[in-house]
Motif scaffolding. Sequence first.
Motif, short mmCIF file in Angstrom:
data_model
loop_
_atom_site.label_atom_id
_atom_site.label_comp_id
_atom_site.label_asym_id
_atom_site.label_seq_id
_atom_site.Cartn_x
_atom_site.Cartn_y
_atom_site.Cartn_z
N GLN A 1 -6.55 -2.60 5.40
CA GLN A 1 -5.34 -2.46 6.19
C GLN A 1 -4.41 -3.66 6.03
O GLN A 1 -3.20 -3.54 6.14
N GLY B 1 -5.06 -0.71 11.78
CA GLY B 1 -3.77 -0.72 11.11
C GLY B 1 -2.58 -0.82 12.03
O GLY B 1 -1.56 -1.39 11.67
N GLN C 1 0.38 5.62 10.54
CA GLN C 1 -0.63 5.46 9.48
C GLN C 1 -0.66 6.63 8.51
O GLN C 1 -1.55 6.71 7.66
#
Length: 718
Positions: free
Chosen positions: A373, A460, A486
């Motif tokens: 991430q 994330g 995301q």
Amino acid sequence: MKFSALLTSAGINVAVCVVCVSLYSILRKQPMNWSVYFGRRLSQESPRRSHSVCFQRFIPSPSWILKAWETPEAEILAVGGLDAVVFLRIILFSLRIFSVAAFMGIFLVLPVNYHGQEMHQDRIQSESLEVFTIGNVKLGSKWLWAHCLALYIISFTACLLLYFEYNSIANMRLAHIRTSLPNPRHFSVLVRAIPWSPEESYSDSLKKVFKKYHGANYLGHQMVYHRGTVQKLLTETWKLCKMLSSDKVRDRLNILQCTLCSSTSDSFRVLSDEPESMNGKSPSREREISSNAKETPAAFVFFKTRYAADIAANVILSTNPMSWVTNYAPEPHDVYWSNLSIPFGQLWLRKIITLLAAIVFMFLFLIPVTFVQGLTQLDQLQYSLPFLRGILKEKYMNQLVTGYLPSVILLLFLYTVPPTMMFFAVIEGSISRSGRKRSACHKILYFTIWNVFFVNILSGSVLRQLDALSTPKEIPTQLARAVPAQATFFMTYVLTSGWASLSSELMQPMVLIWNWFKRVILRQKDDMVPYSFPYHTEVPRVLLLGFIGFIFSVLAPLIVLLLLVYFFLAYLVYRNQILNVYITKYESGGLLWPTVHKTLVFSLVFMQITALCVFGLKNSKSAVSFTIPLVVCTMLFNEYCRQRFYPIFKNTSAQILIEMDQEDERSGRMEQIHQDLQKAYNQITLKSQDLHKPTQLSRPSPTRSDERRIGPERDQGS
């Protein structure tokens, strides 16, 4: 992430797929690779091999695609069994539902997302992918009804398709049971936790108890032995004799003697054939080892009818549920013998240990996920590593690092998950190979859904805003923001984990390299032993991608187009592999489908709950109020399917069992079945057969298309 970064990732993966498919269509035509790409057919048919050099052998051809597409499902059923058909039905269901989702997403949802903000739009190539998600829709927009309508259509279509699939597969399972050949497991029950008695052996205690409670139907039993060092010596003996019985070595050892097997070289010829016990004889070697072996508190008990065995497997024999435990017996070649000697009282402790170990492994996996991430967020990466600022200013490097590298790194770490979960399934105490694979399949499925989806979402997006999570009430709001944000990462994940994994499955790179090493370096000409289909790795991968597709079908519909390409390619690739590569060692009769159904329903419900949270974040009370009944209806649908269809997969109806018993009585086969039961679960013989050659189920006679030549000569038209 820019739209151009997604195009970069897609271009790389398309190039990899094209190269791998072209190489495969050439490599499969080379005779030295036939054991890699035609393992199943080589194990069941006698090929006519042609080693002549032909120009067509070095030209890519799409003939395997046509063959995979045109093969009817009945042939797939005859070749791979019901489990293979169920697996392909998962892919076919995904193709159908995501075709509907793609139509709704592209023509209804995507325009609303793209024009959600009243702002000047740049060129699409320069746009951020977030403008194609629901995150680009402004608060309180009246156009959110489009997302709600798409959610309803996708949900109702999915439930309708799931009902028809569950009904169809349940009927196929019933037909599979009715038409299956007599199998020892139908007449056998596995008994564990036999109480120890100082006056008599386990065998005598078992015989006394079952004659007392099942006297009219009890036929006999076979104890399970724990042989320790003796079994190791027997295993090594069979391996040595198999090696020495090969044609190349036997020609050089005609005058040698093998003290482990016999006193003359003729013993090599005897041991290379079927063991004597397969012909109804009991070798003195087996009697000697069995007499010296130590009994374990486990045994296979045989009954005169299927119905009697089913009753015995489901009835509690003792007032103490931890003793005289009865279960359905696995198929003889499906038994995982080493786990039968595990004391039954240890199983609950082993399950707790494996659960804790899986949780520890899950937390260790947070390290690579967090690192991945970090690659998707260049601002944080440049801040942490200042020396990368100059490199990441390059446009191509920027697109490569954000669009391709994160999903590749995550995929490489995910390759460690299947062997780890298979090890946990063994420690857990599975009594059959198929049960071990199902247990590993469940663990891999839960692990990947949690770590690939939820952990990526949290690390994330949510962890970047820890200051906003001071109160629990903010968590749903932040998650509603995190999921659409995301979407870009999961688009690249579908490209890498989906498209690239299909190329690897088709090419079989590790098996191909090992085959070349054996033939070129070790100079061994024998074909490789074919192996069974890896359901424990492929089913979780397909279900995970389906889960991702459901979540983002309304929030970020671009991902559905990538998934459609994946499932179409997967349908062709896996059909080809089932027809040519994998053998069927054991059959569960479609027991995978209840797990698949529950996972798909969970995906639907989570899609609806996620959409509900996003609608609440967008201040659309009408959309929220319309979504709540949809969640309730989906749960009621799942409960109906559980009541209507799941019992068919859990137990076999008495009607079918009694009809099969009556048919065998009328045809006169029952007496022969009873004779075969006495040697079906011979532990020594089955161990020897596992080393001698791969085991297979009895299958119907091959179709006319299977009676042709093996290899790609058929593809070349010769």
